[in-house]
Scaffold this motif. Structure first.
Motif, short mmCIF file in Angstrom:
data_model
loop_
_atom_site.label_atom_id
_atom_site.label_comp_id
_atom_site.label_asym_id
_atom_site.label_seq_id
_atom_site.Cartn_x
_atom_site.Cartn_y
_atom_site.Cartn_z
N THR A 173 -9.64 -11.36 -3.18
CA THR A 173 -8.71 -10.69 -4.14
C THR A 173 -9.69 -9.43 -4.77
OG1 THR A 173 -7.71 -12.67 -5.03
CG2 THR A 173 -7.78 -10.71 -6.54
N THR A 174 -8.96 -8.11 -4.87
CA THR A 174 -9.59 -7.10 -5.10
C THR A 174 -10.84 -6.65 -4.32
OG1 THR A 174 -10.76 -8.16 -7.12
CG2 THR A 174 -8.67 -7.46 -7.74
N PHE A 187 -6.63 6.00 -3.51
CA PHE A 187 -7.53 5.07 -2.74
C PHE A 187 -6.85 4.94 -1.30
CE2 PHE A 187 -9.91 1.74 -0.63
CZ PHE A 187 -11.21 2.08 -1.18
N ILE A 188 -7.47 5.24 -0.09
CA ILE A 188 -6.83 5.06 1.16
C ILE A 188 -7.71 4.03 1.83
CG2 ILE A 188 -6.65 6.44 3.31
CD1 ILE A 188 -6.38 8.89 1.55
N ILE A 189 -7.05 3.29 2.51
CA ILE A 189 -7.64 2.26 3.49
C ILE A 189 -7.23 3.04 4.96
CG2 ILE A 189 -7.47 0.04 4.56
CD1 ILE A 189 -6.98 -1.23 1.97
N TYR A 190 -8.01 3.17 5.71
CA TYR A 190 -8.11 3.44 7.20
C TYR A 190 -8.36 2.13 8.11
CZ TYR A 190 -8.59 8.39 5.78
OH TYR A 190 -8.35 9.63 4.93
N GLN A 198 -3.97 -3.54 6.97
CA GLN A 198 -2.70 -3.19 6.74
C GLN A 198 -1.88 -4.22 6.15
OE1 GLN A 198 -0.11 -2.38 10.13
NE2 GLN A 198 1.40 -0.90 8.85
N THR A 199 -2.22 -5.37 6.15
CA THR A 199 -1.56 -6.34 5.47
C THR A 199 -2.11 -6.37 3.91
OG1 THR A 199 -1.07 -7.74 7.19
CG2 THR A 199 -1.00 -9.09 5.07
N TYR A 200 -3.26 -6.18 3.62
CA TYR A 200 -4.13 -6.12 2.32
C TYR A 200 -3.42 -4.80 1.71
CZ TYR A 200 -7.63 -5.37 -1.00
OH TYR A 200 -8.44 -5.39 -2.29
N ALA A 201 -3.31 -3.59 2.51
CA ALA A 201 -3.05 -2.49 1.89
C ALA A 201 -1.71 -2.48 1.47
CB ALA A 201 -3.29 -1.09 2.97
N THR A 202 -0.74 -2.97 2.08
CA THR A 202 0.63 -3.03 1.91
C THR A 202 0.71 -4.01 0.59
OG1 THR A 202 1.36 -2.86 4.19
CG2 THR A 202 2.85 -3.88 2.54
N LYS A 203 0.42 -5.25 0.64
CA LYS A 203 0.34 -6.06 -0.34
C LYS A 203 -0.19 -5.57 -1.70
CE LYS A 203 -1.26 -10.87 -1.69
NZ LYS A 203 -1.91 -11.91 -1.39
N ASN A 204 -1.13 -4.78 -1.58
CA ASN A 204 -1.72 -4.26 -3.08
C ASN A 204 -1.42 -2.86 -3.37
OD1 ASN A 204 -4.05 -6.15 -4.10
ND2 ASN A 204 -4.17 -6.34 -1.83
N LYS A 205 -0.33 -2.40 -2.45
CA LYS A 205 0.08 -0.96 -2.82
C LYS A 205 -0.87 0.01 -2.62
CE LYS A 205 4.00 -2.87 -5.42
NZ LYS A 205 5.07 -2.92 -6.74
N ILE A 206 -1.79 -0.04 -1.61
CA ILE A 206 -2.85 0.80 -1.49
C ILE A 206 -2.54 1.74 0.00
CG2 ILE A 206 -4.94 1.21 -0.82
CD1 ILE A 206 -5.66 -1.26 -2.08
N THR A 207 -2.68 2.85 -0.09
CA THR A 207 -2.23 3.92 0.85
C THR A 207 -2.99 3.40 2.22
OG1 THR A 207 -1.79 5.67 -0.43
CG2 THR A 207 -2.18 6.39 1.67
N PHE A 208 -2.16 3.42 3.57
CA PHE A 208 -2.76 2.99 4.57
C PHE A 208 -2.71 3.93 5.63
CE2 PHE A 208 -2.57 1.09 8.67
CZ PHE A 208 -3.80 0.27 8.93
N LYS A 209 -3.57 4.30 6.37
CA LYS A 209 -3.61 5.27 7.40
C LYS A 209 -4.28 4.86 8.57
CE LYS A 209 -3.51 9.50 4.56
NZ LYS A 209 -4.18 10.97 4.18
N ALA A 210 -3.15 4.69 9.58
CA ALA A 210 -3.66 4.00 10.80
C ALA A 210 -4.56 4.89 11.70
CB ALA A 210 -2.26 3.80 11.58
N LEU A 211 -5.58 4.09 12.38
CA LEU A 211 -6.31 4.83 13.14
C LEU A 211 -5.90 4.65 14.61
CD1 LEU A 211 -9.71 3.50 11.74
CD2 LEU A 211 -8.93 5.66 11.39
#
Length: 275
Positions: A173-174, A187-190, A198-211
């Motif tokens: 969590t967090t 905040f961005i998760i690459y 990607q699952t964590y980013a989506t669940k927490n409504k954090i921007t996800f950018k695919a590598l």
């Protein structure tokens, strides 16, 4: 100056707390624990060599060491109390090559920490290990990492993004991208598609950018597009424990395909070059 006698297994709790003129201490390779508040507010202690037998650092052990700017954490350390480096001047830290985890709480509230080196042997970033490291703006996570525990990077307010290896299969969590229990704005998760990142980013409504997936040929250790003697040298330096050499693609480094990176891969790469 102070010397802990050889044979000691611990630096006692509070032993040097408020020894404001202490500049040098020798800790023998028999010590397994640095006790709580043992070097609390040793304001002139600018360096300390932790023994390679050490397994535990107690809470606030180096709290208030305002001259201590760098430290190497032995690979044997598996347990730490909170606020070990709170109030210290610690700016750079190195986890020794061979460590399998960054201990829970290890750098919590190390507010001056700006750079940390985590080796390609670490599988877990412990709970609250970098909690409230407010000046830590970036970190390179090893591609051996499988777990980022609860609040590992919470309140790292200078960190606006993080790159997650595809090897990570668990987020607490967090774990990343949070400050005071809320998602950091922008905040961005690459990471890679269809992974836990990607699952964590989506669940927490954090921007996800695919590598993009990397396709590096077997043996191209330094990822320069060719396989030559420089790759052999690079791998040898990595295996020697030189933290400046990081393996970015384990598939390229595991030249003989046995699931581990060792001297046998050096031999295999030499064979590839020769042929």
């Amino acid at each position: 100056t102070a010397t802990i006698e050889n044979g000691a297994t611990a630096v006692a709790d509070n032993l040097f707390s408020n020894a404001k003129n202490l500049t040098k201490v020798t800790i023998p390779n028999t010590v397994k624990k640095v006790g709580s508040m043992s070097f609390y507010h040793c304001e002139k202690l600018s360096s300390v060599a932790l023994p390679n037998t050490l397994t535990e650092i107690g809470y606030s052990a180096f709290n208030g060491t305002t001259a201590l700017t760098t430290i190497t954490i032995p690979k044997t350390v598996t347990k730490a109390g909170i606020d070990v480096f709170n109030g210290s001047a610690l700016k750079t830290a190195t986890i020794e090559n061979g460590a399998t985890a960054v201990a829970d709480n290890l750098f919590s509230n190390a507010k001056n920490l700006t750079k940390v080196t985590i080796p390609n042997t670490v599988k877990k970033i412990g709970s609250m290990s970098f909690y409230d490291c407010t000046k830590l703006s970036s970190v390179t996570l090893p591609n051996t990492l499988t777990s980022i525990e609860t609040s590992a990077f919470e309140n790292c307010q200078a960190m606006k993004s993080i790159t997650i290896p595809k090897s990570v299969t668990y987020f607490g969590t967090t774990a990343v991208g949070y400050s005071d229990g809320r998602v950091i704005d922008g905040f961005i998760i690459y990471g890679y598609k269809n992974t836990k990142a990607q699952t964590y980013a989506t669940k927490n409504k954090i921007t996800f950018k695919a590598l993009q997936e990397e396709t590096v040929p077997v043996g191209d250790i330094n990822n320069d597009g060719k396989i030559d003697v420089s790759d052999v040298t690079y791998l040898q330096m990595y295996l020697s424990g030189n933290s400046s050499y990081v393996i970015k693609n384990t598939k390229a480094a595991d030249a003989n395909g046995d699931g581990k990176i060792d001297v046998a891969d050096v031999t295999k790469i030499q064979t590839i070059i020769a042929s």
